[in-house]
Design a protein around this motif. Structure first.
Motif, PDB file in Angstrom:
ATOM      1  N   ASP A 240      22.812  88.548   7.206  1.00 43.56           N
ATOM      2  CA  ASP A 240      23.502  88.361   8.492  1.00 43.56           C
ATOM      3  C   ASP A 240      22.905  87.209   9.263  1.00 43.56           C
ATOM      4  OD1 ASP A 240      25.418  90.333   8.297  1.00 43.56           O
ATOM      5  OD2 ASP A 240      24.041  91.894   8.999  1.00 43.56           O
TER       6      ASP A 240
ATOM      7  N   GLN B 167      27.021  85.012  21.572  1.00 41.16           N
ATOM      8  CA  GLN B 167      28.140  85.309  20.688  1.00 41.16           C
ATOM      9  C   GLN B 167      28.696  84.051  20.026  1.00 41.16           C
ATOM     10  OE1 GLN B 167      31.058  87.899  22.419  1.00 41.16           O
ATOM     11  NE2 GLN B 167      32.539  87.437  20.821  1.00 41.16           N
ATOM     12  N   LEU B 168      29.090  84.211  18.799  1.00 44.08           N
ATOM     13  CA  LEU B 168      29.657  83.078  18.067  1.00 44.08           C
ATOM     14  C   LEU B 168      31.020  82.702  18.613  1.00 44.08           C
ATOM     15  CD1 LEU B 168      28.908  83.677  14.300  1.00 44.08           C
ATOM     16  CD2 LEU B 168      27.703  82.222  15.927  1.00 44.08           C
TER      17      LEU B 168
ATOM     18  N   ASP C 158      24.475  89.531  23.753  1.00 45.40           N
ATOM     19  CA  ASP C 158      24.660  90.813  23.089  1.00 45.40           C
ATOM     20  C   ASP C 158      23.372  91.573  22.900  1.00 45.40           C
ATOM     21  OD1 ASP C 158      25.952  92.072  20.041  1.00 45.40           O
ATOM     22  OD2 ASP C 158      26.474  92.598  22.072  1.00 45.40           O
TER      23      ASP C 158
ATOM     24  N   LYS D  98      27.765  80.578   8.471  1.00 46.39           N
ATOM     25  CA  LYS D  98      27.257  81.881   8.040  1.00 46.39           C
ATOM     26  C   LYS D  98      26.495  81.685   6.743  1.00 46.39           C
ATOM     27  CE  LYS D  98      28.727  86.451   6.494  1.00 46.39           C
ATOM     28  NZ  LYS D  98      27.539  86.507   5.631  1.00 46.39           N
TER      29      LYS D  98
ATOM     30  N   PHE E 158      23.765  83.737  11.111  1.00 48.07           N
ATOM     31  CA  PHE E 158      24.873  82.945  11.645  1.00 48.07           C
ATOM     32  C   PHE E 158      24.319  81.876  12.561  1.00 48.07           C
ATOM     33  CE2 PHE E 158      26.354  87.252  10.924  1.00 48.07           C
ATOM     34  CZ  PHE E 158      27.564  87.087  10.288  1.00 48.07           C
TER      35      PHE E 158
ATOM     36  N   ASP F 297      34.619  90.842  16.699  1.00 49.80           N
ATOM     37  CA  ASP F 297      33.410  91.195  15.972  1.00 49.80           C
ATOM     38  C   ASP F 297      32.145  91.010  16.812  1.00 49.80           C
ATOM     39  OD1 ASP F 297      34.903  91.808  13.846  1.00 49.80           O
ATOM     40  OD2 ASP F 297      34.465  89.981  12.711  1.00 49.80           O
ATOM     41  N   GLU F 298      32.231  90.145  17.796  1.00 49.66           N
ATOM     42  CA  GLU F 298      31.078  89.880  18.661  1.00 49.66           C
ATOM     43  C   GLU F 298      29.838  89.536  17.842  1.00 49.66           C
ATOM     44  OE1 GLU F 298      30.578  92.888  21.598  1.00 49.66           O
ATOM     45  OE2 GLU F 298      32.603  92.642  22.370  1.00 49.66           O
ATOM     46  N   THR F 299      30.034  88.723  16.864  1.00 45.92           N
ATOM     47  CA  THR F 299      28.912  88.289  16.042  1.00 45.92           C
ATOM     48  C   THR F 299      28.008  87.375  16.848  1.00 45.92           C
ATOM     49  OG1 THR F 299      30.486  88.274  14.226  1.00 45.92           O
ATOM     50  CG2 THR F 299      28.337  87.292  13.809  1.00 45.92           C
TER      51      THR F 299
ATOM     52  N   CYS G 193      24.919  84.593  17.246  1.00 39.30           N
ATOM     53  CA  CYS G 193      24.252  83.452  16.620  1.00 39.30           C
ATOM     54  C   CYS G 193      22.772  83.765  16.457  1.00 39.30           C
ATOM     55  CB  CYS G 193      24.451  82.226  17.506  1.00 39.30           C
ATOM     56  SG  CYS G 193      23.492  80.786  17.011  1.00 39.30           S
ATOM     57  N   SER G 194      22.249  83.481  15.281  1.00 41.06           N
ATOM     58  CA  SER G 194      20.829  83.750  15.036  1.00 41.06           C
ATOM     59  C   SER G 194      19.921  82.739  15.722  1.00 41.06           C
ATOM     60  CB  SER G 194      20.556  83.743  13.524  1.00 41.06           C
ATOM     61  OG  SER G 194      21.421  84.646  12.872  1.00 41.06           O
TER      62      SER G 194
ATOM     63  N   PRO H  17      34.488  82.998  13.125  1.00 38.51           N
ATOM     64  CA  PRO H  17      34.255  84.354  13.635  1.00 38.51           C
ATOM     65  C   PRO H  17      35.497  84.930  14.297  1.00 38.51           C
ATOM     66  CG  PRO H  17      33.242  82.731  15.053  1.00 38.51           C
ATOM     67  CD  PRO H  17      33.846  81.965  13.918  1.00 38.51           C
TER      68      PRO H  17
END
Ligand code: ZN
Ligand code: ZN
Ligand code: ZN
Ligand code: ZN
Ligand code: ZN
Ligand code: ZN
Length: 252
Positions: free
Chosen positions: A58, A44-45, A244, A51, A60, A34-36, A38-39, A30
């Protein structure tokens, strides 16, 4: 973080399966900006993640969330083992975490007999932390030190909000100093986009309701700090950074 040694990357990255998701996953690096999220833990990742191989999907996972044990014998819930669920129990869209009182919509450590749920992040909170503004280490308690005492309520030493007696706190017994587990910022300007813009006056100790409102405003910042604290203490290398999710809720 630039490495001096060039490393050959494998041409074909292998995909892996995880029971939480229908599609295969691949290793994912990551980008911080991107501030992706985690599902699994909804945080944040960080550097090591997976992925979904489907570009339109989407999904993660932190590597640390990928590797979570399916069962936890957690000190907060000694009578029953907790089972890792990959989504909220009973086909609900959310659950409420018993540690921090916030919603979760991803993974949970769950006891079905008690309808007890923990964020996986909360389940991994370190048993002691250091706070920069307190001279002693703080110990994690699975209820406040005021639990069962009708004459006292627990006030967070950092944000000065009341803490419901069944919630977890970080506590220094010597000083009777304790905070929410989501480490609170003491005196920080909070930007707020809440619809309710009540003034929170210093010294308004009489109204728990107004305190709760202020607590909700500061919630996201607290979450960020909590996670920073966790990074330093956590044995697995998860460098979890930011919460997030804007949606938070309290019940009292
Ligand atoms: Zn995660
Ligand atoms: Zn997918
Ligand atoms: Zn929680
Ligand atoms: Zn139970
Ligand atoms: Zn607090
Ligand atoms: Zn102390």
């Amino acid at each position: 973080m630039s490495s001096s040694k060039p490393k050959a990357k494998p041409a074909n990255r292998p995909s892996v399966r995880h029971p939480s998701h229908n599609h295969p996953l691949r290793v994912f690096k990551p980008k911080e900006e991107d501030e992706t999220v985690c599902s699994g833990c909804e945080l944040q990742l960080t550097e090591q993640a997976f992925k979904c191989t489907k570009s339109e999907c989407d999904y993660f996972l932190h590597k640390s969330c990928f590797d979570l044990p399916g069962e936890s014998h957690h000190k907060s819930h000694p009578d029953h083992p907790l089972t890792l669920l990959h989504s909220p129990p009973d086909d609900q869209s959310v659950y409420t975490c018993a540690a921090c009182d916030q919603y979760g919509s991803g993974f949970t450590y769950h006891c079905s007999s008690c309808n007890y749920n923990l964020h996986v992040g909360c389940a991994l909170l370190p048993e002691t932390i250091d706070r920069e503004d307190h001279e002693h280490p703080l110990t994690l308690l699975y209820c406040t030190s005021c639990k069962g005492r009708e004459d006292t309520i627990f006030i967070c030493s950092a944000c000065e909000d009341t803490v419901s007696e069944d919630l977890w706190v970080y506590y220094c017994k010597e000083c009777d100093y304790g905070t929410h587990v989501l480490s609170c910022v003491a005196e920080e300007d909070q930007e707020s986009n809440e619809e309710e813009e009540e003034e929170e006056e210093e010294g308004d100790m009489s109204s728990p309701a107004s305190r709760i409102k202020s607590l909700m405003k500061t919630r996201d910042e607290m979450a960020a700090l909590q996670l920073e604290a966790r990074i330093r203490n956590d044995a697995n290398e998860a460098a979890l950074d930011l919460w997030d999710q804007p949606k938070r809720r309290y019940y009292w």
